[in-house]
Design a protein around this motif. Sequence first.
Motif, mmCIF file in Angstrom:
data_model
loop_
_atom_site.group_PDB
_atom_site.id
_atom_site.type_symbol
_atom_site.label_atom_id
_atom_site.label_comp_id
_atom_site.label_asym_id
_atom_site.label_seq_id
_atom_site.Cartn_x
_atom_site.Cartn_y
_atom_site.Cartn_z
ATOM 1 N N SER A 135 0.811 -1.155 0.010
ATOM 2 C CA SER A 135 -0.011 0.164 0.004
ATOM 3 C C SER A 135 0.918 1.239 0.097
ATOM 4 O O SER A 135 2.123 1.372 0.318
ATOM 5 C CB SER A 135 -0.891 -0.093 1.452
ATOM 6 N N PHE A 136 0.227 2.437 -0.081
ATOM 7 C CA PHE A 136 0.908 3.719 -0.078
ATOM 8 C C PHE A 136 0.733 4.120 1.266
ATOM 9 O O PHE A 136 1.099 5.563 1.458
ATOM 10 C CB PHE A 136 0.225 4.790 -0.866
ATOM 11 N N GLY A 137 0.698 3.504 2.295
ATOM 12 C CA GLY A 137 0.349 3.808 3.860
ATOM 13 C C GLY A 137 -1.216 3.581 4.117
ATOM 14 O O GLY A 137 -2.061 3.257 3.338
ATOM 15 N N LEU A 138 -1.650 4.175 5.127
ATOM 16 C CA LEU A 138 -3.002 4.021 5.504
ATOM 17 C C LEU A 138 -3.499 5.226 6.195
ATOM 18 O O LEU A 138 -2.690 5.968 6.677
ATOM 19 C CB LEU A 138 -3.000 2.868 6.919
ATOM 20 N N THR A 139 -4.893 5.425 5.936
ATOM 21 C CA THR A 139 -5.560 6.716 6.445
ATOM 22 C C THR A 139 -5.727 6.364 7.760
ATOM 23 O O THR A 139 -5.598 5.333 8.435
ATOM 24 C CB THR A 139 -6.811 6.496 5.468
ATOM 25 N N ALA A 140 -6.407 7.410 8.448
ATOM 26 C CA ALA A 140 -6.878 7.348 9.787
ATOM 27 C C ALA A 140 -7.961 6.300 10.140
ATOM 28 O O ALA A 140 -7.729 5.981 11.317
ATOM 29 C CB ALA A 140 -7.398 8.834 10.242
ATOM 30 N N THR A 141 -8.738 5.996 9.068
ATOM 31 C CA THR A 141 -9.626 4.805 9.328
ATOM 32 C C THR A 141 -8.936 3.230 9.099
ATOM 33 O O THR A 141 -9.310 2.393 9.354
ATOM 34 C CB THR A 141 -10.556 4.758 8.335
ATOM 35 N N GLY A 142 -7.653 3.284 8.712
ATOM 36 C CA GLY A 142 -6.506 2.032 8.657
ATOM 37 C C GLY A 142 -6.908 1.370 7.230
ATOM 38 O O GLY A 142 -6.394 0.322 6.885
#
Length: 168
Positions: A135-142
């Motif tokens: 992934s390109f990293g995660l959002t605040a919601t995972g």
Amino acid sequence: MNAVISPCNQYRYRLDREVAAEGKVIAYFGVNPSYADASIDDNTVIRMRSFTLSHQGKRFIVGNVFSYRSTNVRKLASTNDCFGLEHKFYLNQIIDEADILVPCWGSRNKLPQNLRQHLDSMLRLLLSSGKPVYSFGLTATGDPRHPLMLAGSTKLIPWEYKPTCLTI
């Protein structure tokens, strides 16, 4: 450049772009497709092309959690069928052809509540494939970050399980 679109033009099942002579095949999985097709790129596809090149990819394929085409994700709630007849067939085909799988749909909060569980189902499908998931990293919601709002230097990282994102 290639795309598989339903005869009614309401569903896009896959989108393919060649970007280099050698390298890996990267499959990106967003929420739903918009207007990009065999000859037209949208802003997300343009960003995916750039990321594919920067990660030594030769080709990328775009699949989606839902195959219904719309520029407004909220329209998924008002359609009778978010997937289309050939959705599962092409998802499996994309996964089989790819070297690397990249979920990148952004925060689940943009989706109507009753459709959010499909993100978890997609993630389970990708993780059970035996292919590397990044992934390109995660959002605040995972959830996996969407490529459109990322810096060009953003790197793909191996997927890490986050309980806030995937409920089993």
